[in-house]
Motif scaffolding. Structure first.
Motif, PDB file in Angstrom:
ATOM      1  N   LEU A 192       0.826  -1.214   0.000  1.00 35.24           N
ATOM      2  CA  LEU A 192       0.000   0.000   0.000  1.00 35.24           C
ATOM      3  C   LEU A 192       0.861   1.264   0.000  1.00 35.24           C
ATOM      4  CD1 LEU A 192      -2.777  -1.072   2.515  1.00 35.24           C
ATOM      5  CD2 LEU A 192      -3.039  -0.691   0.052  1.00 35.24           C
ATOM      6  N   GLU A 193       1.935   1.246   0.781  1.00 35.80           N
ATOM      7  CA  GLU A 193       2.829   2.400   0.805  1.00 35.80           C
ATOM      8  C   GLU A 193       3.501   2.596  -0.551  1.00 35.80           C
ATOM      9  OE1 GLU A 193       5.313   1.411   4.124  1.00 35.80           O
ATOM     10  OE2 GLU A 193       3.933   2.330   5.566  1.00 35.80           O
ATOM     11  N   ASN A 194       3.920   1.502  -1.187  1.00 35.93           N
ATOM     12  CA  ASN A 194       4.524   1.596  -2.510  1.00 35.93           C
ATOM     13  C   ASN A 194       3.533   2.159  -3.514  1.00 35.93           C
ATOM     14  OD1 ASN A 194       6.953   0.565  -1.598  1.00 35.93           O
ATOM     15  ND2 ASN A 194       6.513  -1.520  -2.253  1.00 35.93           N
ATOM     16  N   GLN A 195       2.294   1.713  -3.445  1.00 36.46           N
ATOM     17  CA  GLN A 195       1.270   2.209  -4.363  1.00 36.46           C
ATOM     18  C   GLN A 195       1.033   3.701  -4.147  1.00 36.46           C
ATOM     19  OE1 GLN A 195      -0.023   0.712  -6.979  1.00 36.46           O
ATOM     20  NE2 GLN A 195      -1.118   2.576  -7.477  1.00 36.46           N
ATOM     21  N   ALA A 196       1.029   4.127  -2.893  1.00 35.64           N
ATOM     22  CA  ALA A 196       0.861   5.557  -2.598  1.00 35.64           C
ATOM     23  C   ALA A 196       2.020   6.357  -3.183  1.00 35.64           C
ATOM     24  CB  ALA A 196       0.753   5.780  -1.092  1.00 35.64           C
ATOM     25  N   ASP A 197       3.242   5.825  -3.120  1.00 39.35           N
ATOM     26  CA  ASP A 197       4.402   6.501  -3.706  1.00 39.35           C
ATOM     27  C   ASP A 197       4.270   6.612  -5.216  1.00 39.35           C
ATOM     28  OD1 ASP A 197       5.480   6.706  -1.169  1.00 39.35           O
ATOM     29  OD2 ASP A 197       6.911   5.054  -1.439  1.00 39.35           O
ATOM     30  N   VAL A 198       3.809   5.550  -5.860  1.00 43.38           N
ATOM     31  CA  VAL A 198       3.609   5.562  -7.315  1.00 43.38           C
ATOM     32  C   VAL A 198       2.566   6.614  -7.682  1.00 43.38           C
ATOM     33  CG1 VAL A 198       2.708   4.204  -9.252  1.00 43.38           C
ATOM     34  CG2 VAL A 198       4.357   3.181  -7.676  1.00 43.38           C
ATOM     35  N   ALA A 234       3.995  10.137  -7.316  1.00 45.79           N
ATOM     36  CA  ALA A 234       4.890  10.467  -8.427  1.00 45.79           C
ATOM     37  C   ALA A 234       4.090  10.783  -9.684  1.00 45.79           C
ATOM     38  CB  ALA A 234       5.860   9.314  -8.685  1.00 45.79           C
ATOM     39  N   ALA A 235       3.063  10.012  -9.950  1.00 45.51           N
ATOM     40  CA  ALA A 235       2.211  10.271 -11.122  1.00 45.51           C
ATOM     41  C   ALA A 235       1.524  11.628 -10.999  1.00 45.51           C
ATOM     42  CB  ALA A 235       1.185   9.153 -11.283  1.00 45.51           C
ATOM     43  N   GLN A 236       1.040  11.951  -9.811  1.00 47.07           N
ATOM     44  CA  GLN A 236       0.400  13.249  -9.584  1.00 47.07           C
ATOM     45  C   GLN A 236       1.401  14.379  -9.796  1.00 47.07           C
ATOM     46  OE1 GLN A 236      -2.758  13.991  -9.176  1.00 47.07           O
ATOM     47  NE2 GLN A 236      -2.352  16.168  -8.975  1.00 47.07           N
ATOM     48  N   ALA A 237       2.604  14.208  -9.315  1.00 49.71           N
ATOM     49  CA  ALA A 237       3.630  15.240  -9.485  1.00 49.71           C
ATOM     50  C   ALA A 237       3.943  15.452 -10.964  1.00 49.71           C
ATOM     51  CB  ALA A 237       4.894  14.847  -8.720  1.00 49.71           C
TER      52      ALA A 237
END
Length: 81
Positions: A51-57, A60-63
Motif C-alpha cells: 500500500l505504501e509503494n502504491q501511494a508513492d507511485v 509520483a504520477a500526480q507530481a
C-alpha cells in the motif's frame, strides 16, 4: 481463505491464530457477515508495504501531471529516500 464463526473464534482463538500464519482467516458473524480478518504479521507487513509503494507511485504520477516533469532528486526528496 478459511472462515470461522465469531463463536468458534472466541472458543478457539489460539487455533485460529495458528491457522492465520498460513493463510488469512475471516471471522463471520450471524452466518455470513464478515466482522474481521486475522492475518500473520508477515502478511500484514507485506500488505502495508504494498500500500505504501502504491501511494508513492500515485504521488509520483500526480507530481508529473502537475508540472510535466519532476527531477530525480526532487522525487527522491519527496519520497524521503
Amino acid at each position: 481463505m478459511n472462515s470461522v464463526s465469531l463463536s468458534t473464534f472466541r472458543a478457539n482463538q489460539s487455533a485460529v491464530i495458528d491457522a492465520a500464519q498460513n493463510q488469512p482467516v475471516e471471522i463471520l458473524s450471524r452466518g455470513s457477515r464478515r466482522r474481521a480478518v486475522v492475518v500473520s504479521p508477515d502478511f500484514f507487513d507485506r500488505a502495508v508495504a504494498a500500500l505504501e509503494n502504491q501511494a508513492d507511485v500515485e504521488a509520483a504520477a500526480q507530481a508529473r501531471r502537475e508540472s510535466g516533469r519532476v527531477s530525480h532528486e526532487d522525487l527522491m526528496a519527496e519520497l524521503g529516500l
